[in-house]
Scaffold this motif. Structure first.
Motif, PDB file in Angstrom:
ATOM      1  N   MET A 106       0.860  -1.189   0.000  1.00 12.62           N
ATOM      2  CA  MET A 106       0.000   0.000   0.000  1.00 12.62           C
ATOM      3  C   MET A 106       0.894   1.236   0.000  1.00 12.62           C
ATOM      4  N   VAL A 107       0.620   2.168  -0.898  1.00 14.58           N
ATOM      5  CA  VAL A 107       1.407   3.399  -0.962  1.00 14.58           C
ATOM      6  C   VAL A 107       0.514   4.605  -0.721  1.00 14.58           C
ATOM      7  N   ASN A 108       1.100   5.623  -0.072  1.00  9.59           N
ATOM      8  CA  ASN A 108       0.360   6.833   0.280  1.00  9.59           C
ATOM      9  C   ASN A 108      -0.913   6.464   1.027  1.00  9.59           C
ATOM     10  N   GLY A 109      -0.802   5.460   1.912  1.00 11.64           N
ATOM     11  CA  GLY A 109      -1.954   4.900   2.601  1.00 11.64           C
ATOM     12  C   GLY A 109      -2.685   5.913   3.463  1.00 11.64           C
ATOM     13  N   ARG A 110      -3.992   5.891   3.355  1.00  8.22           N
ATOM     14  CA  ARG A 110      -4.825   6.816   4.123  1.00  8.22           C
ATOM     15  C   ARG A 110      -6.070   6.087   4.575  1.00  8.22           C
ATOM     16  N   ILE A 111      -6.377   6.128   5.857  1.00  5.10           N
ATOM     17  CA  ILE A 111      -7.570   5.498   6.409  1.00  5.10           C
ATOM     18  C   ILE A 111      -8.341   6.556   7.201  1.00  5.10           C
TER      19      ILE A 111
ATOM     20  N   LEU B 105       5.227  -4.142   9.663  1.00  6.16           N
ATOM     21  CA  LEU B 105       5.078  -3.934   8.224  1.00  6.16           C
ATOM     22  C   LEU B 105       4.584  -2.531   7.888  1.00  6.16           C
ATOM     23  N   VAL B 106       4.436  -1.677   8.911  1.00  4.38           N
ATOM     24  CA  VAL B 106       3.867  -0.338   8.707  1.00  4.38           C
ATOM     25  C   VAL B 106       4.963   0.724   8.804  1.00  4.38           C
ATOM     26  N   ALA B 107       5.003   1.607   7.813  1.00  2.00           N
ATOM     27  CA  ALA B 107       5.956   2.725   7.808  1.00  2.00           C
ATOM     28  C   ALA B 107       5.201   4.009   7.490  1.00  2.00           C
ATOM     29  N   VAL B 108       5.678   5.134   8.030  1.00  2.00           N
ATOM     30  CA  VAL B 108       5.087   6.444   7.753  1.00  2.00           C
ATOM     31  C   VAL B 108       6.000   7.174   6.776  1.00  2.00           C
ATOM     32  N   THR B 109       5.474   7.489   5.592  1.00  2.00           N
ATOM     33  CA  THR B 109       6.290   8.126   4.555  1.00  2.00           C
ATOM     34  C   THR B 109       5.925   9.587   4.330  1.00  2.00           C
ATOM     35  N   GLY B 110       4.714   9.981   4.779  1.00  2.00           N
ATOM     36  CA  GLY B 110       4.222  11.302   4.431  1.00  2.00           C
ATOM     37  C   GLY B 110       3.306  11.193   3.218  1.00  2.00           C
ATOM     38  N   ASN B 111       2.758  12.322   2.810  1.00  2.00           N
ATOM     39  CA  ASN B 111       1.794  12.367   1.715  1.00  2.00           C
ATOM     40  C   ASN B 111       2.490  12.725   0.412  1.00  2.00           C
TER      41      ASN B 111
ATOM     42  N   ALA C 107       2.850   1.675   3.448  1.00  2.70           N
ATOM     43  CA  ALA C 107       3.507   2.982   3.485  1.00  2.70           C
ATOM     44  C   ALA C 107       2.411   4.017   3.676  1.00  2.70           C
ATOM     45  N   MET C 108       2.257   4.509   4.906  1.00  2.00           N
ATOM     46  CA  MET C 108       1.116   5.349   5.272  1.00  2.00           C
ATOM     47  C   MET C 108       1.490   6.828   5.275  1.00  2.00           C
ATOM     48  N   GLN C 109       0.461   7.673   5.086  1.00  2.00           N
ATOM     49  CA  GLN C 109       0.696   9.106   4.998  1.00  2.00           C
ATOM     50  C   GLN C 109       1.108   9.717   6.329  1.00  2.00           C
ATOM     51  N   SER C 110       0.522   9.245   7.439  1.00  2.00           N
ATOM     52  CA  SER C 110       0.744   9.894   8.722  1.00  2.00           C
ATOM     53  C   SER C 110       0.711   8.876   9.854  1.00  2.00           C
ATOM     54  N   GLU C 111       1.070   9.342  11.036  1.00  2.00           N
ATOM     55  CA  GLU C 111       1.006   8.478  12.221  1.00  2.00           C
ATOM     56  C   GLU C 111      -0.433   8.069  12.516  1.00  2.00           C
ATOM     57  N   ILE C 112      -1.388   8.973  12.245  1.00  2.00           N
ATOM     58  CA  ILE C 112      -2.800   8.640  12.451  1.00  2.00           C
ATOM     59  C   ILE C 112      -3.207   7.482  11.546  1.00  2.00           C
ATOM     60  N   ASP C 113      -2.845   7.582  10.267  1.00  2.00           N
ATOM     61  CA  ASP C 113      -3.168   6.524   9.319  1.00  2.00           C
ATOM     62  C   ASP C 113      -2.489   5.223   9.710  1.00  2.00           C
ATOM     63  N   ALA C 114      -1.250   5.320  10.183  1.00  2.00           N
ATOM     64  CA  ALA C 114      -0.524   4.119  10.612  1.00  2.00           C
ATOM     65  C   ALA C 114      -1.231   3.446  11.783  1.00  2.00           C
ATOM     66  N   SER C 115      -1.694   4.249  12.743  1.00  2.00           N
ATOM     67  CA  SER C 115      -2.383   3.674  13.901  1.00  2.00           C
ATOM     68  C   SER C 115      -3.702   3.032  13.489  1.00  2.00           C
ATOM     69  N   TYR C 116      -4.377   3.623  12.514  1.00  2.00           N
ATOM     70  CA  TYR C 116      -5.645   3.066  12.043  1.00  2.00           C
ATOM     71  C   TYR C 116      -5.435   1.718  11.355  1.00  2.00           C
ATOM     72  N   ILE C 117      -4.412   1.623  10.511  1.00  2.00           N
ATOM     73  CA  ILE C 117      -4.208   0.365   9.784  1.00  2.00           C
ATOM     74  C   ILE C 117      -3.767  -0.736  10.741  1.00  2.00           C
ATOM     75  N   ILE C 118      -3.025  -0.368  11.777  1.00  2.00           N
ATOM     76  CA  ILE C 118      -2.647  -1.350  12.797  1.00  2.00           C
ATOM     77  C   ILE C 118      -3.888  -1.780  13.578  1.00  2.00           C
ATOM     78  N   GLN C 119      -4.763  -0.823  13.863  1.00  2.00           N
ATOM     79  CA  GLN C 119      -6.026  -1.127  14.544  1.00  2.00           C
ATOM     80  C   GLN C 119      -6.861  -2.117  13.731  1.00  2.00           C
ATOM     81  N   LEU C 120      -6.756  -2.032  12.416  1.00  2.00           N
ATOM     82  CA  LEU C 120      -7.515  -2.929  11.550  1.00  2.00           C
ATOM     83  C   LEU C 120      -6.858  -4.297  11.392  1.00  2.00           C
ATOM     84  N   GLY C 121      -5.655  -4.457  11.948  1.00  2.00           N
ATOM     85  CA  GLY C 121      -5.042  -5.784  11.932  1.00  2.00           C
ATOM     86  C   GLY C 121      -3.685  -5.891  11.291  1.00  2.00           C
TER      87      GLY C 121
END
Length: 827
Positions: free
Chosen positions: A154-159, A204-210, A185-199
């Motif tokens: 996943m790139v530029n991930g946003r949840i 495997l989660v990294a924060v790259t920015g938008n 590869a998530m946009q922000s720490e918020i998005d990273a926490s959401y994808i981890i919350q989803l499982g």
């Protein structure tokens, strides 16, 4: 959950057909979109990418394409020789991609997320990796990625908050999708926490920015800016307001604010860019009702006209550049509860931005600008008016916001480069350790057959959606069972006529779906009858055969005449293991049987998987019952795994219980009791799958009847079990019983066609797990790529040789056969 999802998708497509037809008439390019969405991809679109380990980037629409643009630029730098494919969902996204992305080798429309379409598209393209942009997770596409061992990142991930809540109701489907992704590869720490919350695994989660901070397609020179203003005939404007991506209801707020601005600043002009261009005529009516003169962007391009107050942007992909001419920007979708739109495009031009209070879809970006006072929040239409007036009354506030916006953009650039580096790391890691690949394993594979089996057998926790699905399946089971009963009754009443051939016909089959041992039993029986002096042929339907016709001769009893691909793996396997027995394929066994009589003089025809082939009259029906998976779960397809109801056991002359040595205690007693309740005349015989030895695949493929290692030689050997059969657990249990140490079991869907990439990945995994050999079945061996078999210095790949061995009732069965078979002609 997967099958429920598929049903919902099909129903939605049917419901939306009238809407699609309307769009087909009204919307340019929609016909091509629908054509490709249903899998009809133009050849030129695939020539540069299909089968070439391409990087496949999927972006739904215009917003995702904007995010994709800088990614593709960096991917091209990092992988100059790797083809890049882009897929989109919408017509506007397709147009935008073709306009702003030059480094892609091909751009296509994304297939509808139906099982056969997704799988077929992935099979055609065979990408090296699939990269969904933002939240583009599609269950069937990801399922196909698992099946064909395509890595996913996943790139530029946003949840969004809304997405988190929605995804949680997808239960097992969500875990399947999340479990398929190799890197987030998530946009922000918020998005990273959401994808981890989803499982997602935090590792495997990294924060790259938008990546939208990196977009450059909207860069506008002084000359281009002047040209845009002249084309819109706005050179006399003393201030321009742009309302971008507006939704229904927001134009009224904007027009009210514009009216107040015009009262104080008469030469201010307004540009409205609706989110959906199809609304342009409605917006024009609203503007004119408010007393403003309007013009469409396309009209002004064709012919200059002056005196208008408002320009309605009715083109695709221009808004990003047109933001450059504005002084104050309102970004829509935010005064109504839509969730807002991305503010980075106007920010990249250094603009003063106003949004409504509903920015929950872009919470991180919004907060970044709000906390630096680079973005103003209007709680309602009244506040929108007051804030616009304030910005024009006090230009210094506007200029401060412009400076801050540019500073934020520059500080946050680099996400695309970071994503390209992560992609390089992912692909390098995949090359070194196949464990990260989506290789199907006992825990990971979630093909349709496995899911359905677990669901209907109660091996899945019964959720609300699961109960609904069971009810739906039970309804269809009732219909299916009645149709089967009707067809059988028509044959029994002689309304439908059974065909007869001039030889003795033996049918071997079952009433359950899955591997009961039909093929090895047909093989064993053919050998025994051949040994008695009869001329025997096997009539197989040719499941998954590429050959089509009335009669296909796989073997003439002397040599193979078809390949495994032409004949289908079961028929080819029978032909390979029966050098003295002709094997024929064809849908109508009466036709293939008559051909075998005429050309090979056969006296006995064995119908492989023929219990339900009522079209042909038979002399002996042998029914196989799996002692491990006893009668499925008692329900007919699709609620269960029965092909027909248990009352139809009464047609069997002989019931052969298979794998009795692997059965649970009292299983055989239960089977015998069930048989007695439905059939009081059939002979009951027990059998086991007896392992004979192990043959290296190189020897097996080149020779018939090759000998290899004895069973005892593999005891204590660390192995990886690979199978694409109906009952892989039986194979694994057999391997354990002879003392092998299974370090990994990799299960592919039944009848799966192996690729060289898949087996290469399995061999890498074997090396990483310290395995000494890979063990497969002969059914798998017929589908192994030749280049793997001929590869030098590879890990040994052994085929376990299995024979059917009759146990209890063996003597009675032998006597029964001799008594019932016709007299030999040479006697």
């Amino acid at each position: 959950m997967q099958i429920l999802y598929d049903i919902v998708v099909v129903v939605l497509i049917i419901i939306l057909m009238p809407y699609f037809l309307v769009r087909l008439i009204r919307e340019k390019g929609f016909g091509e979109r629908m054509k490709q969405s249903f899998g009809f991809l133009p050849k030129h679109a695939l020539d540069k990418v299909a089968g070439k380990d391409c990087i496949w980037v999927h972006a739904a629409s215009v917003g995702e394409i904007v995010a994709t643009s800088p990614l593709i630029r960096e991917f091209r730098k990092e992988f100059p020789d790797t083809p890049i494919l882009i897929s989109v969902v919408t017509c506007s996204g397709y147009t935008m991609a073709n306009r702003i992305i030059d480094d892609a080798d091909s751009i296509i429309y994304f297939p509808l997320d139906l099982p056969f379409l997704a799988a077929n598209t992935v099979k055609k393209i065979r990408p090296r990796i699939f990269l969904p942009v933002e939240t583009e997770l599609w269950p069937n596409l990801l399922k196909a990625a698992r099946r064909y061992n395509v890595a996913v990142m996943m790139v530029n991930g946003r949840i969004s908050d809304k997405s988190v809540k929605r995804y949680q109701y997808m239960f097992s489907l969500l875990s399947d999708m999340i479990g398929t992704v190799n890197k987030f590869a998530m946009q922000s720490e918020i998005d990273a926490s959401y994808i981890i919350q989803l499982g997602a695994d935090p590792k495997l989660v990294a924060v790259t920015g938008n990546t939208k901070f990196d977009q450059t397609y909207t860069n506008v020179s002084t000359e281009e800016k002047k040209e845009i203003i002249e084309e819109m005939c706005l050179a006399d404007a003393e201030g321009i307001v742009i309302a971008g991506s507006t939704h229904r209801g927001e134009e009224a707020y904007v027009l009210n604010a514009f009216a107040k601005l015009r009262a104080e600043f008469p030469k201010i002009k307004l540009i409205i860019a609706p989110r959906k261009i199809i609304r342009k005529d409605d917006i024009k009516s609203i503007c004119e009702q408010s007393g403003f003169k309007t013009a469409f962007r396309t009209e002004l391009k064709e012919k200059a006209a002056y005196g208008h107050d408002i320009v309605i942007l009715d083109t695709i992909g221009e808004l990003g550049k047109i933001y450059s001419v504005g002084d104050v920007i309102f970004v829509g979708g935010s005064l109504v509860p839509h969730g807002g739109h991305n503010i980075l495009e106007p920010a990249a031009h250094g603009k003063a931005i106003i949004v409504g209070k509903h920015m929950f879809n872009f919470k991180d970006t919004y907060m970044l600008f709000k906390n630096r006072n680079a973005c103003i929040t209007a709680e309602d239409g009244k506040m929108l008016t007051s804030e616009m007036l304030e910005l024009f009354r006090h230009p210094e506030i506007r200029h401060r916001m412009e400076t801050t916006s540019l500073a934020i953009i520059h500080e946050n650039q680099g996400a695309s480069r970071r994503s390209a580096i992560i992609l390089r790391d992912v692909l390098d890691e995949l090359g070194k350790n196949h464990k990260t690949l989506a290789v199907p394993s006992t825990e990971a594979i979630e093909n349709f057959q496995t899911y359905l089996f677990e669901l209907v057998h109660g091996k899945r926790k019964k959720t609300f959606s699961g109960r609904i699905l069971i009810a739906v399946l039970r309804f269809f089971s009732f219909i299916y069972e009645q149709l089967v009963n009707l067809k059988l009754w028509l044959y029994q009443c002689n309304i439908l006529k059974q065909k007869k051939i001039d030889c003795y016909v033996i049918s071997i089959g079952n009433i359950t779906v899955g591997g009961t041992g039909k093929t090895p039993t047909s093989q064993r029986l053919a050998k025994e009858i051949r040994a008695l002096g009869y001329k025997v042929a096997i009539l197989n339907r040719g499941y998954r055969a590429k050959w089509h016709g009335d009669v296909g001769v796989v073997s003439d009893g002397k040599k193979l005449l078809m390949t495994a691909a032409q004949a289908g793996d079961e028929a080819f396997l029978l032909a390979k293991n029966l050098p003295d027995v002709p094997v024929l394929i064809g849908a109508d066994r009466a036709i293939t049987g008559r051909y075998a009589i005429e050309h090979f003089g056969i006296e006995i025809a064995i119908l492989d998987d023929g219990y339900q082939h009522w079209q042909l009259k038979r002399n002996l029906d042998i029914l196989l019952v799996d002692s491990i998976n006893i009668f499925g779960n008692g329900y007919v397809l699709p609620r269960g795994t029965l092909r027909e109801s248990l009352t139809h056991l009464n047609r069997a002359d002989v019931c052969l219980l298979t794998k009795v040595d692997q059965a649970a205690p009292h299983s055989c007693e239960y089977i015998r009791k069930t048989l007695a309740q439905n059939n009081n005349h059939a002979m009951v015989v027990e059998s086991i799958h007896n392992p004979k030895g192990f043959v290296e695949i190189g020897d097996w493929s080149d020779n018939i009847g090759s000998t290899g290692k004895k069973i005892t030689e593999m005891a204590g050997c660390k192995i990886i079990a690979v199978s694409a059969i109906g009952n892989p657990a039986s194979l694994e249990q057999t391997l354990q019983s002879i003392g092998t140490i299974i370090v990994e079991s990799i299960r592919f869907p039944d009848h799966h066609d192996y690729t060289a990439a898949e087996i290469t990945a399995v061999m890498r995994q074997a090396a990483s797990r310290g395995a000494e050999a890979i063990i497969i079945t002969d059914k798998d061996a017929v589908k192994f790529p030749r280049q793997i078999i001929e590869q030098k210095d590879r890990i040994p790949i052994y085929i376990i040789s299995i024979e059917i061995k009759f146990k209890k009732g063996a003597e009675e069965f032998d006597r029964y056969l001799r008594e019932h078979l016709p007299p030999l002609k040479n006697k």
